[in-house]
Design a protein around this motif. Structure first.
Motif, PDB file in Angstrom:
ATOM      1  N   SER A  70      99.524  -3.849  44.649  1.00 29.65           N
ATOM      2  CA  SER A  70      99.053  -3.128  45.780  1.00 29.65           C
ATOM      3  C   SER A  70      99.720  -1.467  45.925  1.00 29.65           C
ATOM      4  O   SER A  70     100.825  -1.278  45.393  1.00 29.65           O
ATOM      5  N   ASP A  71      98.944  -0.830  46.646  1.00 27.92           N
ATOM      6  CA  ASP A  71      99.311   0.796  46.801  1.00 27.92           C
ATOM      7  C   ASP A  71      99.533   1.407  45.725  1.00 27.92           C
ATOM      8  O   ASP A  71     100.155   2.527  45.562  1.00 27.92           O
ATOM      9  N   VAL A  72      98.943   1.080  44.471  1.00 28.57           N
ATOM     10  CA  VAL A  72      98.928   1.577  43.122  1.00 28.57           C
ATOM     11  C   VAL A  72      97.609   1.973  42.835  1.00 28.57           C
ATOM     12  O   VAL A  72      96.526   1.434  42.923  1.00 28.57           O
ATOM     13  N   MET A  73      97.218   3.606  42.362  1.00 31.34           N
ATOM     14  CA  MET A  73      95.982   3.941  42.128  1.00 31.34           C
ATOM     15  C   MET A  73      96.072   4.533  40.741  1.00 31.34           C
ATOM     16  O   MET A  73      97.248   4.833  40.258  1.00 31.34           O
ATOM     17  N   VAL A  74      94.888   4.441  40.156  1.00 32.06           N
ATOM     18  CA  VAL A  74      94.762   5.083  38.866  1.00 32.06           C
ATOM     19  C   VAL A  74      93.560   6.219  39.155  1.00 32.06           C
ATOM     20  O   VAL A  74      92.465   6.034  39.587  1.00 32.06           O
ATOM     21  N   VAL A  75      93.939   7.615  38.757  1.00 26.14           N
ATOM     22  CA  VAL A  75      93.049   8.733  39.063  1.00 26.14           C
ATOM     23  C   VAL A  75      92.901   9.552  37.801  1.00 26.14           C
ATOM     24  O   VAL A  75      93.618   9.698  37.068  1.00 26.14           O
ATOM     25  N   SER A  76      91.565   9.986  37.658  1.00 24.08           N
ATOM     26  CA  SER A  76      91.048  10.841  36.668  1.00 24.08           C
ATOM     27  C   SER A  76      90.116  11.869  37.234  1.00 24.08           C
ATOM     28  O   SER A  76      89.094  11.121  37.446  1.00 24.08           O
ATOM     29  N   ASP A  77      90.327  13.140  36.948  1.00 23.66           N
ATOM     30  CA  ASP A  77      89.507  14.116  37.575  1.00 23.66           C
ATOM     31  C   ASP A  77      88.824  13.860  39.014  1.00 23.66           C
ATOM     32  O   ASP A  77      87.718  14.172  39.136  1.00 23.66           O
ATOM     33  N   PRO A  83      94.421  -0.726  39.948  1.00 22.89           N
ATOM     34  CA  PRO A  83      94.101  -1.614  38.771  1.00 22.89           C
ATOM     35  C   PRO A  83      93.602  -2.625  38.465  1.00 22.89           C
ATOM     36  O   PRO A  83      93.182  -3.186  37.500  1.00 22.89           O
ATOM     37  N   GLY A  84      93.501  -3.522  39.580  1.00 20.13           N
ATOM     38  CA  GLY A  84      92.749  -4.683  39.507  1.00 20.13           C
ATOM     39  C   GLY A  84      91.461  -4.594  39.243  1.00 20.13           C
ATOM     40  O   GLY A  84      90.558  -5.659  38.699  1.00 20.13           O
ATOM     41  N   GLU A  85      90.742  -3.455  39.555  1.00 18.99           N
ATOM     42  CA  GLU A  85      89.067  -3.177  39.287  1.00 18.99           C
ATOM     43  C   GLU A  85      89.075  -2.713  37.793  1.00 18.99           C
ATOM     44  O   GLU A  85      88.000  -2.900  37.061  1.00 18.99           O
ATOM     45  N   LEU A  86      90.137  -2.429  37.117  1.00 11.44           N
ATOM     46  CA  LEU A  86      90.112  -2.112  35.462  1.00 11.44           C
ATOM     47  C   LEU A  86      90.367  -3.432  34.648  1.00 11.44           C
ATOM     48  O   LEU A  86      90.154  -3.176  33.566  1.00 11.44           O
ATOM     49  N   THR A  95      96.578 -10.819  36.419  1.00  9.26           N
ATOM     50  CA  THR A  95      97.763 -10.764  35.558  1.00  9.26           C
ATOM     51  C   THR A  95      97.743  -9.617  34.413  1.00  9.26           C
ATOM     52  O   THR A  95      98.744  -9.246  33.889  1.00  9.26           O
ATOM     53  N   ASN A  96      96.444  -9.150  34.199  1.00 11.82           N
ATOM     54  CA  ASN A  96      96.142  -8.237  33.000  1.00 11.82           C
ATOM     55  C   ASN A  96      96.300  -6.805  33.468  1.00 11.82           C
ATOM     56  O   ASN A  96      96.124  -5.596  32.958  1.00 11.82           O
ATOM     57  N   SER A  97      96.651  -6.713  35.063  1.00 14.36           N
ATOM     58  CA  SER A  97      96.097  -5.203  35.687  1.00 14.36           C
ATOM     59  C   SER A  97      97.325  -4.272  35.308  1.00 14.36           C
ATOM     60  O   SER A  97      96.997  -3.235  35.082  1.00 14.36           O
ATOM     61  N   LEU A  98      98.477  -4.777  35.040  1.00 14.18           N
ATOM     62  CA  LEU A  98      99.589  -3.741  34.551  1.00 14.18           C
ATOM     63  C   LEU A  98      99.287  -3.479  33.230  1.00 14.18           C
ATOM     64  O   LEU A  98      99.511  -1.952  33.062  1.00 14.18           O
ATOM     65  N   ALA A  99      98.736  -4.175  32.355  1.00 14.68           N
ATOM     66  CA  ALA A  99      98.447  -3.559  31.123  1.00 14.68           C
ATOM     67  C   ALA A  99      97.269  -2.622  31.119  1.00 14.68           C
ATOM     68  O   ALA A  99      97.187  -1.800  30.391  1.00 14.68           O
ATOM     69  N   GLU A 103      97.113   1.262  30.007  1.00 17.16           N
ATOM     70  CA  GLU A 103      95.973   1.498  29.090  1.00 17.16           C
ATOM     71  C   GLU A 103      95.170   2.934  29.558  1.00 17.16           C
ATOM     72  O   GLU A 103      94.699   3.722  28.969  1.00 17.16           O
ATOM     73  N   ARG A 104      95.081   2.932  30.665  1.00 14.26           N
ATOM     74  CA  ARG A 104      94.313   4.003  31.442  1.00 14.26           C
ATOM     75  C   ARG A 104      95.295   5.393  31.459  1.00 14.26           C
ATOM     76  O   ARG A 104      94.944   6.632  31.177  1.00 14.26           O
ATOM     77  N   TYR A 105      96.412   5.126  31.652  1.00 10.96           N
ATOM     78  CA  TYR A 105      97.288   6.083  31.525  1.00 10.96           C
ATOM     79  C   TYR A 105      97.540   6.763  30.052  1.00 10.96           C
ATOM     80  O   TYR A 105      97.607   7.923  29.986  1.00 10.96           O
TER      81      TYR A 105
END
Length: 404
Positions: A70-77, A83-86, A95-99, A103-105
């Motif tokens: 929660s309160d963590v986002m992934v941003v690109s352009d 993370p849960g959406e990915l 349980t795989n959201s951190l991985a 991966e996106r990073y």
């Protein structure tokens, strides 16, 4: 390297405004830069912010954020995802959201940790200290960007920003504000097509960048990764204080709640009457909105924004009942408070509540505020009478004072 300021060993390391801005003084900053122009502080000291935040601290915050991140986002352009959406994996996707985040990073996305001051106690202490010094709400976000990447497109923020570079480097482009001192009532602003960002700077670990609200900016990494903290500063706004005061008058004075005369748009006599009534109402506002009243409102607003500083309150509550005349107490560090006189008597405004005070309690509060971080006891400021002891117990229970 600038010394990190501490309150006590039990409270730990925190940065105040002097340490944040050094070698620029807070007085120079307020007079020449605040809400006026950007400020770049170069230090050639990559470890300047080690007592504030490190890359390993950020790693720990991400790893402890929980499965939902929660309160963590992934941003690109300019595009954002949770993370849960990915994550993949059906019912076990969270349980795989951190991985999925890492991966996106690795693929070039920026990781944003919003409200980082609510996750990491050293940041929380610094946010409170800076908020107290600035008379504003201070929020902190962390931006972690891999090499050769850009998170957000050119845009402006509706609050002032300090950019604290804690790791690596980042190239920034700045442009003049398209809208002077924008407020949160206005839409979030991206730069118009063809807008020129004519100032380029490189921010390295240990450096600081201040951007007045409205400043257009964008940033990208080069060969190295970057980690920076943005300190979003939300000050008390003149117009908001006035608007709140006018709203209170509207709610308490029926003359302001009446409707304009029916048909006034087509009747010249009624329109003249409307003008006269407005003149009368403006005069009422002039009489009731005194500088003293508005200043008191502004001070109350400044002491009320931000979350309460209540670390160790659970331990204090357990010990409050056994407190005696020789028990050392002090004002809770970085607690925003305001001692005011009301028609019903003196009141202490603290932690978003108003505490009625007895005469002994007023003396305790004034002593605590003048003594700053010094410890004292009921016996030290009186004869140890029950009235002073009760006042101190109450102020401990309400979170204004704390025990050793």
């Amino acid at each position: 390297m600038t010394a990190v300021h501490e309150i006590t060993d039990t409270e730990g390391t925190q940065f105040d405004l002097t340490a944040l801005l050094a070698p620029i003084s807070p007085e120079t900053f307020r007079a020449e830069y605040w809400e006026r122009q950007p400020l770049l502080v170069r230090r050639d000291d990559p470890g300047h912010y080690d007592g504030f935040l490190t890359l390993d601290d950020i790693d720990a915050m991400i790893s402890m954020a929980g499965a939902a991140l929660s309160d963590v986002m992934v941003v690109s352009d300019g595009k954002t995802w949770k993370p849960g959406e990915l994550a993949q994996g059906g019912r076990d996707a969270l349980t795989n959201s951190l991985a999925a985040l890492y991966e996106r990073y690795r693929a070039g996305s920026t990781v944003v940790l919003n409200y980082a001051h609510d996750r990491w106690e050293p940041l929380q202490r610094s946010a409170r200290r800076l908020g107290t010094e600035l008379g504003a709400l201070v929020r902190m976000n962390i931006y972690l960007t891999p090499p050769g990447s850009r998170g957000f497109k050119p845009h402006y923020d509706r609050h002032d920003v300090f950019v604290v570079q804690v790791h690596g480097s980042k190239q920034w482009q700045l442009g003049d504000p398209p809208y002077e001192l924008p407020l949160h009532e206005l839409p979030f602003g991206f730069a118009q097509e063809g807008t020129t960002l004519d100032r380029e700077i490189e921010l390295n670990a240990g450096d600081l960048l201040y951007l007045p609200r409205g400043t257009l900016h964008t940033a990208a990494t080069g060969a190295s990764a970057s980690a920076h903290v943005t300190l979003g500063v939300h000050p008390v706004i003149w117009g908001h204080v006035l608007a709140d005061a006018v709203q209170d008058i509207i709610l308490t004075d029926a003359r302001f709640r009446g409707g304009l005369p029916a048909g006034f748009t087509r009747d010249d006599a009624l329109r003249d009457q409307v003008g006269q009534t407005f003149a009368e109402l403006v005069e009422v506002l002039r009489e009731r909105l005194t500088p003293h009243e508005l200043t008191a409102r502004a001070a109350h607003r400044a002491t009320s924004n931000g979350s309460p500083a209540l670390r160790h309150q659970l331990l204090d509550l357990e010990r409050a009942a056994t407190l005696d005349a020789d028990t050392p107490v002090r004002r809770r560090p970085d607690t925003r408070s305001l001692l005011t006189e009301t028609a019903a008597g003196p009141v202490l405004r603290v932690h978003h509540k108003a505490i009625p005070l007895s005469a002994p309690a007023v003396r305790v509060v004034r002593h605590a505020e003048s003594a700053a971080a010094e410890w004292f006891s009921a016996a030290a400021i009186s004869d140890g009478s029950a009235d002073y002891l009760d006042a101190i117990r109450t102020l401990v229970s309400d979170g204004f004072l704390t025990l050793h």
